[in-house]
Structure formats: structure tokens, C-alpha cells
Design a protein around this motif. Sequence first.
Motif, PDB file in Angstrom:
ATOM      1  N   ALA A   1      12.301  -0.579   3.186  1.00 58.70           N
ATOM      2  CA  ALA A   1      12.275  -1.799   2.368  1.00 58.70           C
ATOM      3  C   ALA A   1      11.078  -1.797   1.428  1.00 58.70           C
ATOM      4  O   ALA A   1      11.195  -2.189   0.242  1.00 58.70           O
ATOM      5  N   LEU A   2       9.914  -1.337   1.889  1.00 58.77           N
ATOM      6  CA  LEU A   2       8.730  -1.287   1.039  1.00 58.77           C
ATOM      7  C   LEU A   2       8.934  -0.308  -0.113  1.00 58.77           C
ATOM      8  O   LEU A   2       8.530  -0.583  -1.257  1.00 58.77           O
ATOM      9  N   THR A   3       9.581   0.800   0.175  1.00 59.05           N
ATOM     10  CA  THR A   3       9.840   1.793  -0.879  1.00 59.05           C
ATOM     11  C   THR A   3      10.775   1.219  -1.939  1.00 59.05           C
ATOM     12  O   THR A   3      10.556   1.388  -3.151  1.00 59.05           O
ATOM     13  N   VAL A   4      11.825   0.535  -1.475  1.00 58.30           N
ATOM     14  CA  VAL A   4      12.755  -0.095  -2.427  1.00 58.30           C
ATOM     15  C   VAL A   4      12.007  -1.110  -3.282  1.00 58.30           C
ATOM     16  O   VAL A   4      12.184  -1.174  -4.519  1.00 58.30           O
ATOM     17  N   LEU A   5      11.149  -1.927  -2.668  1.00 57.16           N
ATOM     18  CA  LEU A   5      10.400  -2.940  -3.403  1.00 57.16           C
ATOM     19  C   LEU A   5       9.518  -2.309  -4.473  1.00 57.16           C
ATOM     20  O   LEU A   5       9.501  -2.774  -5.638  1.00 57.16           O
ATOM     21  N   MET A   6       8.819  -1.236  -4.115  1.00 61.01           N
ATOM     22  CA  MET A   6       7.926  -0.602  -5.081  1.00 61.01           C
ATOM     23  C   MET A   6       8.702   0.072  -6.196  1.00 61.01           C
ATOM     24  O   MET A   6       8.264   0.080  -7.362  1.00 61.01           O
ATOM     25  N   LEU A   7       9.855   0.630  -5.874  1.00 60.04           N
ATOM     26  CA  LEU A   7      10.674   1.246  -6.928  1.00 60.04           C
ATOM     27  C   LEU A   7      11.175   0.190  -7.910  1.00 60.04           C
ATOM     28  O   LEU A   7      11.259   0.435  -9.120  1.00 60.04           O
ATOM     29  N   VAL A   8      11.503  -1.007  -7.380  1.00 66.50           N
ATOM     30  CA  VAL A   8      11.966  -2.091  -8.248  1.00 66.50           C
ATOM     31  C   VAL A   8      10.817  -2.621  -9.094  1.00 66.50           C
ATOM     32  O   VAL A   8      10.947  -2.831 -10.308  1.00 66.50           O
TER      33      VAL A   8
ATOM     34  N   THR B   1       8.026  -1.172  -9.994  1.00 68.03           N
ATOM     35  CA  THR B   1       7.535  -0.201 -10.984  1.00 68.03           C
ATOM     36  C   THR B   1       8.640   0.365 -11.857  1.00 68.03           C
ATOM     37  O   THR B   1       8.365   1.194 -12.737  1.00 68.03           O
ATOM     38  N   ASP B   2       9.884  -0.077 -11.597  1.00 65.68           N
ATOM     39  CA  ASP B   2      11.033   0.417 -12.364  1.00 65.68           C
ATOM     40  C   ASP B   2      11.053   1.949 -12.375  1.00 65.68           C
ATOM     41  O   ASP B   2      11.153   2.577 -13.439  1.00 65.68           O
ATOM     42  N   SER B   3      10.968   2.521 -11.171  1.00 61.88           N
ATOM     43  CA  SER B   3      10.829   3.976 -11.047  1.00 61.88           C
ATOM     44  C   SER B   3      12.041   4.627 -10.383  1.00 61.88           C
ATOM     45  O   SER B   3      11.949   5.767  -9.906  1.00 61.88           O
ATOM     46  N   PHE B   4      13.184   3.943 -10.325  1.00 63.11           N
ATOM     47  CA  PHE B   4      14.343   4.537  -9.662  1.00 63.11           C
ATOM     48  C   PHE B   4      14.756   5.848 -10.307  1.00 63.11           C
ATOM     49  O   PHE B   4      15.163   6.799  -9.632  1.00 63.11           O
ATOM     50  N   ALA B   5      14.648   5.911 -11.625  1.00 59.64           N
ATOM     51  CA  ALA B   5      15.094   7.117 -12.340  1.00 59.64           C
ATOM     52  C   ALA B   5      14.234   8.322 -11.981  1.00 59.64           C
ATOM     53  O   ALA B   5      14.736   9.445 -11.847  1.00 59.64           O
TER      54      ALA B   5
ATOM     55  N   GLY C   1      13.562   7.860  -7.387  1.00 59.16           N
ATOM     56  CA  GLY C   1      14.627   7.393  -6.503  1.00 59.16           C
ATOM     57  C   GLY C   1      14.905   8.355  -5.346  1.00 59.16           C
ATOM     58  O   GLY C   1      15.385   7.940  -4.295  1.00 59.16           O
ATOM     59  N   PHE C   2      14.557   9.628  -5.556  1.00 62.02           N
ATOM     60  CA  PHE C   2      14.805  10.602  -4.475  1.00 62.02           C
ATOM     61  C   PHE C   2      13.948  10.284  -3.248  1.00 62.02           C
ATOM     62  O   PHE C   2      14.278  10.690  -2.129  1.00 62.02           O
ATOM     63  N   PHE C   3      12.807   9.571  -3.445  1.00 62.12           N
ATOM     64  CA  PHE C   3      11.997   9.158  -2.299  1.00 62.12           C
ATOM     65  C   PHE C   3      12.837   8.313  -1.331  1.00 62.12           C
ATOM     66  O   PHE C   3      12.785   8.488  -0.113  1.00 62.12           O
ATOM     67  N   LEU C   4      13.611   7.397  -1.920  1.00 58.92           N
ATOM     68  CA  LEU C   4      14.433   6.504  -1.108  1.00 58.92           C
ATOM     69  C   LEU C   4      15.521   7.289  -0.373  1.00 58.92           C
ATOM     70  O   LEU C   4      15.761   7.069   0.829  1.00 58.92           O
ATOM     71  N   ALA C   5      16.176   8.186  -1.077  1.00 62.19           N
ATOM     72  CA  ALA C   5      17.224   8.995  -0.447  1.00 62.19           C
ATOM     73  C   ALA C   5      16.651   9.848   0.684  1.00 62.19           C
ATOM     74  O   ALA C   5      17.246   9.965   1.760  1.00 62.19           O
ATOM     75  N   LEU C   6      15.482  10.455   0.414  1.00 59.96           N
ATOM     76  CA  LEU C   6      14.837  11.282   1.433  1.00 59.96           C
ATOM     77  C   LEU C   6      14.450  10.438   2.640  1.00 59.96           C
ATOM     78  O   LEU C   6      14.687  10.823   3.791  1.00 59.96           O
ATOM     79  N   LEU C   7      13.877   9.275   2.387  1.00 56.22           N
ATOM     80  CA  LEU C   7      13.425   8.408   3.474  1.00 56.22           C
ATOM     81  C   LEU C   7      14.609   7.937   4.324  1.00 56.22           C
ATOM     82  O   LEU C   7      14.539   7.941   5.565  1.00 56.22           O
ATOM     83  N   ALA C   8      15.703   7.554   3.686  1.00 52.24           N
ATOM     84  CA  ALA C   8      16.880   7.093   4.421  1.00 52.24           C
ATOM     85  C   ALA C   8      17.485   8.226   5.248  1.00 52.24           C
ATOM     86  O   ALA C   8      17.857   8.039   6.416  1.00 52.24           O
TER      87      ALA C   8
END
Length: 376
Positions: A131-138, A140-144, A147-154
Motif C-alpha cells: 500500500a505504501l508503494t502504491v501511495l508513493m507511485l501515485v 510522485t506519478d511514477s507508475f510509468a 511501476g515494476f516495483f509494485l509488480a515485483l513487490l506483489a
Amino acid sequence: METPTSQPNPSLSPWQRFGWLMGVIWLVFLAFPLISAALAPVPLVWRIIAVAAVVVFGALYAYGFVRMMRPDVSDPYRTATKFLLAMAAMFVITGLIVGIDAFGMTVFLLTFGVFHQPLRRGILLAIGWIALTVLMLVVTDSFATHGFFLALLAGVGVMTGIVRWLDDRQGAHDRLATELNLVAERERVARDVHDVLGHSLTVITVKSELAERLVDADPEAAKAELAQIRSLTREALAEIRATVAGLRVARLADELASAREALTDAGIAAEVPVSADVVDPRHRLVLAWVLREAVTNVVRHSGASRCTVQLQERSLVVMDDGVGPGAALAAGSAERTRAATGGTGLRGIAERVKGAGATLEITAAEGGGTRLEVRW
């Protein structure tokens, strides 16, 4: 020459010795925050601090995993929490310097938490890091770009969660198996002690009664019986010690001789084979125990005048003309049948026979009495 300390500790399971590899293997992903720390657009001193924080983070993670796999950790969850807090501090320092790139470190925090915290707490921590990673990606608008951080973490969270769940289930299974083995061993020792003492005490009782009758009429014969009683008590004591140690092995040939002697001393006409050679060697051990208990029951309970023992390659038959379990079965009384067949000795026989893959039948003998048969 190897020293004793170079040998692996036999008390440690393979998981305790090498399980830390499951966690340390992920250190390769520290390359991302380490490179980001080294190349961060900040003054040199801050880059050095960030690099040092990442290195300390990796060292804490690796040492923590190795330490937590050892069985001598007195309070593992508390110790793991200390490691997690220290690692989280290094993560915060790195994040303040390099920003979103530091979130490559969260995979290690997630893995460490899942493996070394109570399962429910570990899962909640994993959800919190995601959840913290998703929040920071939102924010900082850094999904592009990240976003692989989130996929790796999940992905890591799901995998480590499954491994931890399976490990917990395996631990519960092993504990149950250990308890069942302990119960089975206790039952074995109790059964063996019963069989040994039941037979020996029955023979001693019979010989004592015989010696009592002979003490006036034939003192020398009475002395001989008393000498045999002394010998039997010594043998019984030795058998009990060996049984408790798990070393005693009944021999069918010896039991045939003992059965003949016990029946004769009790005034029961005995028809007992002299040799056990006809029996398959694979079945002799079980049949020896069955013969011992069956003859003990005949001597102690049946009131029989005759007992016959028959051996074949894959079977044993013991018949008497007394009033044992067969008489209760023939009478058709449920209460009498349960009383006749529910004794500790016969239950022990049934367990031994079933464990050896054979069948046990206790029926009324022709002409009255009891017929016990074991057959493969």
C-alpha cells in the motif's frame, strides 16, 4: 584434518542450516537502490550516506536471516522486530536522499517480515508495504518509470506468503507426527511390558503353587521349583529392561518350549510342536508374541484340561477346551463377549497382528473351549 567444529551440527534441520538462502538470494535487487544512491543528484556527502545506508541495510538483512534461522534465538519475534526496525530506518534514510528509487528496498522488508513474524502479522506488514508503494507511485506519478516495483513487490509477497504458510503447515504436521510416534512407542512399551510380565508372573504363580504342594511331600522337588522361580524372576527382570530399551526380540522356538512347560506345570495336557521351522521366518516374531499371550490366557483364565498349538507356514492356531473368549462368543452374550475379548493382552495381540498385515480370529472351538487363529 577436520576439526570437530567443521562438522555440520546434526541437531539442525536442513531448513535451519540453509533456509536463509531463500531470503538472501534477493540481495541482487539491492543493485537498484545502490546505483540510485551512488548516482543521486545530491552533494557527495549525501551520496556516501545513502550508499552506506543501503550497504548497512543489506548487511542487516543478510545477517538477520542467518541469525533467525538458528534454533538458539530465545525470543525470535522480538529479535526479528529489532532487525526490521533497523532496516526500516536505513530505508527511510535512503528514501529521503534518493526518493522513489529507494522503494526497491521494500521487497526485502516484506520478505523479512513474512518469514520472521507471526504469519498474520507478516501478511499485514506485506500489505502495508504494498500500500505504501502504491501511495508513493501515485503521489510522485511514477507508475510509468517505477511501476515494476509494485509488480515485483506483489509477486514476492505472494510467493513468500505461500512458502511461509506451507512451512507453518509442515511444522504443525511434524509436531503431530512426533506426538503420534510418541504415543505409539508408549503403547508398544506398555504392550511389551504387559506381555512379558503377564506370562512370567503366570508361570511363577503356577510354579509357586506346585512348590507349595511339594514342600512336604517332596522337599527336593520343591527346592527345584523354587530354583526355577528364582531363575524366572531374573529372566523377567532382564526382559523388562530389554523391552524398555526397545531391544527385546521374542523367539518362536523359545516360546514353544516355554508354552509347553507352562501348560504342563499348570496341569494342562499340552500338544505343542517341538520346532518352529515350518513357519515363514518373516512371521515368527509376531507369532512368538501371540503364542506367549495366548498360552498365558489359557493358563490363567481358561480352566482347560488340554491345549493344542498348531503351526503352519503362514498361520498359528491355539485351541483349548476351557472357558475362555470362545465360550463367551458361543454363549451369545454381548457383555460376556466384550469382557472376554477386551482385555489388554488380547488388544495387544490384535494390534500386533494388524500391524503385521495378518488377521486374528477368536472363535469357539469344536466341542467347547476357545480357538485362536492368526493367518496371513
